[in-house]
Enzyme design. Structure first.
Site, PDB file in Angstrom:
ATOM      1  CB  CYS A   1      25.087 -25.480 -27.455  1.00 56.68           C
ATOM      2  SG  CYS A   1      24.410 -24.956 -25.595  1.00 56.68           S
TER       3      CYS A   1
ATOM      4  NE  ARG B   1      35.089 -18.278 -15.342  1.00 58.52           N
ATOM      5  CZ  ARG B   1      34.727 -19.443 -16.275  1.00 58.52           C
ATOM      6  NH1 ARG B   1      34.085 -18.538 -17.375  1.00 58.52           N
ATOM      7  NH2 ARG B   1      35.231 -20.170 -16.140  1.00 58.52           N
ATOM      8  CE1 TYR B   2      35.193 -11.861 -16.047  1.00 56.85           C
ATOM      9  CE2 TYR B   2      33.438 -13.309 -16.403  1.00 56.85           C
ATOM     10  CZ  TYR B   2      34.750 -12.556 -17.129  1.00 56.85           C
ATOM     11  OH  TYR B   2      34.949 -13.311 -18.068  1.00 56.85           O
TER      12      TYR B   2
ATOM     13  NE  ARG C   1      26.206 -22.405 -19.227  1.00 58.38           N
ATOM     14  CZ  ARG C   1      26.143 -21.358 -19.347  1.00 58.38           C
ATOM     15  NH1 ARG C   1      25.331 -21.223 -19.692  1.00 58.38           N
ATOM     16  NH2 ARG C   1      27.291 -20.585 -20.005  1.00 58.38           N
TER      17      ARG C   1
ATOM     18  CG  ASP D   1      34.044 -17.118 -21.863  1.00 61.14           C
ATOM     19  OD1 ASP D   1      34.274 -17.221 -21.574  1.00 61.14           O
ATOM     20  OD2 ASP D   1      32.788 -17.533 -22.047  1.00 61.14           O
TER      21      ASP D   1
ATOM     22  CE  LYS E   1      31.520 -13.622 -21.404  1.00 66.98           C
ATOM     23  NZ  LYS E   1      31.309 -14.285 -20.260  1.00 66.98           N
TER      24      LYS E   1
ATOM     25  CG  ASP F   1      33.073 -21.452 -26.440  1.00 65.89           C
ATOM     26  OD1 ASP F   1      33.640 -20.659 -26.144  1.00 65.89           O
ATOM     27  OD2 ASP F   1      31.897 -21.083 -25.127  1.00 65.89           O
TER      28      ASP F   1
ATOM     29  CB  CYS G   1      22.321 -23.851 -30.709  1.00 65.38           C
ATOM     30  SG  CYS G   1      21.074 -21.746 -30.408  1.00 65.38           S
TER      31      CYS G   1
ATOM     32  NE  ARG H   1      31.384  -9.197 -15.143  1.00 65.13           N
ATOM     33  CZ  ARG H   1      32.874  -9.408 -14.970  1.00 65.13           C
ATOM     34  NH1 ARG H   1      32.917  -7.901 -13.691  1.00 65.13           N
ATOM     35  NH2 ARG H   1      33.463  -9.539 -16.415  1.00 65.13           N
TER      36      ARG H   1
ATOM     37  CB  CYS I   1      17.154 -23.425 -25.443  1.00 62.92           C
ATOM     38  SG  CYS I   1      18.250 -22.935 -24.573  1.00 62.92           S
TER      39      CYS I   1
HETATM   40  C1  LIG Z   1      30.021 -13.402 -19.611  1.00 66.75           C
HETATM   41  C2  LIG Z   1      29.916 -14.407 -18.195  1.00 66.75           C
HETATM   42  C3  LIG Z   1      29.821 -13.080 -17.522  1.00 66.75           C
HETATM   43  C4  LIG Z   1      29.159 -11.349 -17.863  1.00 66.75           C
HETATM   44  O1  LIG Z   1      30.370 -10.816 -18.386  1.00 66.75           O
HETATM   45  P1  LIG Z   1      29.947  -9.919 -18.937  1.00 66.75           P
HETATM   46  O2  LIG Z   1      31.539  -9.500 -19.240  1.00 66.75           O
HETATM   47  O3  LIG Z   1      30.196  -8.723 -17.423  1.00 66.75           O
HETATM   48  O4  LIG Z   1      29.233  -9.341 -20.005  1.00 66.75           O
HETATM   49  C5  LIG Z   1      29.656 -13.419 -16.169  1.00 66.75           C
HETATM   50  N1  LIG Z   1      30.350 -14.593 -15.277  1.00 66.75           N
HETATM   51  C6  LIG Z   1      30.569 -15.504 -16.339  1.00 66.75           C
HETATM   52  C7  LIG Z   1      30.514 -17.279 -15.966  1.00 66.75           C
HETATM   53  C8  LIG Z   1      30.447 -15.858 -17.800  1.00 66.75           C
HETATM   54  O5  LIG Z   1      30.554 -16.613 -18.746  1.00 66.75           O
END
Ligand SMILES: *Cc1c(COP(=O)(O)O)cnc(C)c1O
Length: 357
Positions: free
Chosen positions: A114, A94-95, A116, A311, A318, A274, A111, A98, A107
């Site tokens: 959750c 998504r980002y 997910r 989120d 986020k 969420d 929780c 990363r 798990c």
């Molecule tokens: C939370 C998340 C991350 C990591 O986000 P950071 O702000 O770098 O901790 C990466 N990918 C997804 C899909 C996430 O939900």
């Protein structure tokens, strides 16, 4: 079977009957809870059972199913739209730099809030034999420098499987850091074995983001597990979820953050809960989240202040939320208030008129 695996298998409570046996049939109505249980599985590890001091307390609320889970108001199943951002199974990209890699379907404890829950607990939805397409994607995407292992809980995998994942990721030159998102230090501190700690050091930098929601979760056993990780050079963060009836109180949050820091865990995020179908009864308002941040910032160590984030529903990622400190910004000056509510002015640099003002 390792010691932690037999502890998990033999001493956890994972059926409604076992729950009723432990807390009494007057408290656990197995008939009424059947739907909630069928919708999302349950397991309480020995550590979690020990944390529950009374029926309905914050620990109970996080792990014991309730009929409220069956009342879906406007919750959605994939509330973060993760499946839409998933180029290959088990991976969400998504980002820019990363990616989130779901490596475990299970798990130690589940929780009830959750996010997910649509996948977690169901091995078919996070298949262990489908790592290869995720590895291929990570290999092919040179922009990804940070891989977040999640699930389920990655620490439910054997050391052998974890080491295989670490090795494969470390063979990809552009991957700089590996993160593990895990609630195991609270659920099953015995999992942080000397063997794991010796192994993980060969693949640094490996970070772990833990998950604690209430100060009572920092038991001596949990703190000892955190210490073993720190000694193994694993930097520790904490992702907390703001939950009604659990931690929606500035004093509880302040104590949680202090206890985390004493265990050498740096608070990282507080998430707004969420709007996931089945977990809506845990939700509280954004005002409450802002009130908590305002009660921390300035009043205690900056180290104890995590970022409050939402989120974005549907998959926007986020977004940080801050209380309003700024009253106005002009080319001449900024007017703002400090943590006590006192007003201050900061002049802008080099703007004609700013000085004469
Ligand atoms: C939370 C998340 C991350 C990591 O986000 P950071 O702000 O770098 O901790 C990466 N990918 C997804 C899909 C996430 O939900």
């Amino acid at each position: 079977m390792s010691e932690w695996q037999s502890l998990l298998r033999e001493r956890s409570v994972a059926t409604l009957d076992a729950l009723a046996e432990r807390f009494g049939p007057d408290v656990i109505d197995t008939e009424a809870l059947r739907g909630a249980f069928d919708g999302f599985q349950m397991r309480l590890t020995p550590a979690v059972l020990d944390q529950i001091k009374a029926v309905g307390d914050p620990m109970w609320t996080q792990y014991v199913p309730t009929v409220a889970e069956m009342e879906v108001v406007d919750g959605v199943v994939d509330s973060l739209g993760e499946d839409a951002d998933s180029p290959v199974p088990n991976l969400t990209h998504r980002y820019p730099d990363r990616a989130l890699f779901l490596v475990s379907p299970v798990c130690a404890s589940y929780c009830r809030f959750c996010t997910r829950r649509r996948k977690v607990g169901d091995p078919e939805k996070i298949p262990l034999n489908q790592y290869d397409s995720a590895f291929a994607y990570l290999r092919a995407h040179g922009e990804i420098r940070d891989v977040i292992l999640s699930g389920g809980d990655p620490m439910m995998l054997s050391d052998r499987r974890l080491e295989y994942i670490f090795q494969t990721l470390r063979a990809i030159p552009h991957i700089e850091i590996i993160r593990i998102g895990s609630r195991i230090t609270s659920h099953l501190p015995e999992r942080i074995t000397p063997e794991f700690c010796a192994m993980v050091q060969r693949y640094h930098p490996v970070f772990m983001n833990t998950h604690f929601n209430h100060p009572d979760e920092l038991t001596p056993a949990a703190v000892a597990a955190l210490d073993r990780l720190s000694m193994a050079g694993v930097p520790l963060g904490c992702q907390t979820v703001l939950l009604k009836g659990v931690n929606d109180d500035p004093a509880i949050m302040m104590e949680l953050m202090h206890r985390l820091l004493k265990a050498r865990v740096r608070p990282y995020y507080i998430y707004m809960c969420d709007p996931v179908a089945g977990g809506e009864h845990f939700r509280t308002t954004i005002q409450k989240g802002l009130e908590i941040i305002q009660a921390l910032r300035g009043w205690t160590s900056g180290l104890a202040v995590p970022h409050l984030v939402i989120d974005a529903p549907g998959g926007g990622g986020k977004v940080p939320l801050l209380p309003e400190y700024v009253e106005s910004i002009t080319d001449e000056e900024v007017v703002f208030r400090n943590y006590e509510g006192k007003r201050f002015v900061y002049k802008q640099p080099g703007v004609a008129g700013a000085v004469a003002h």
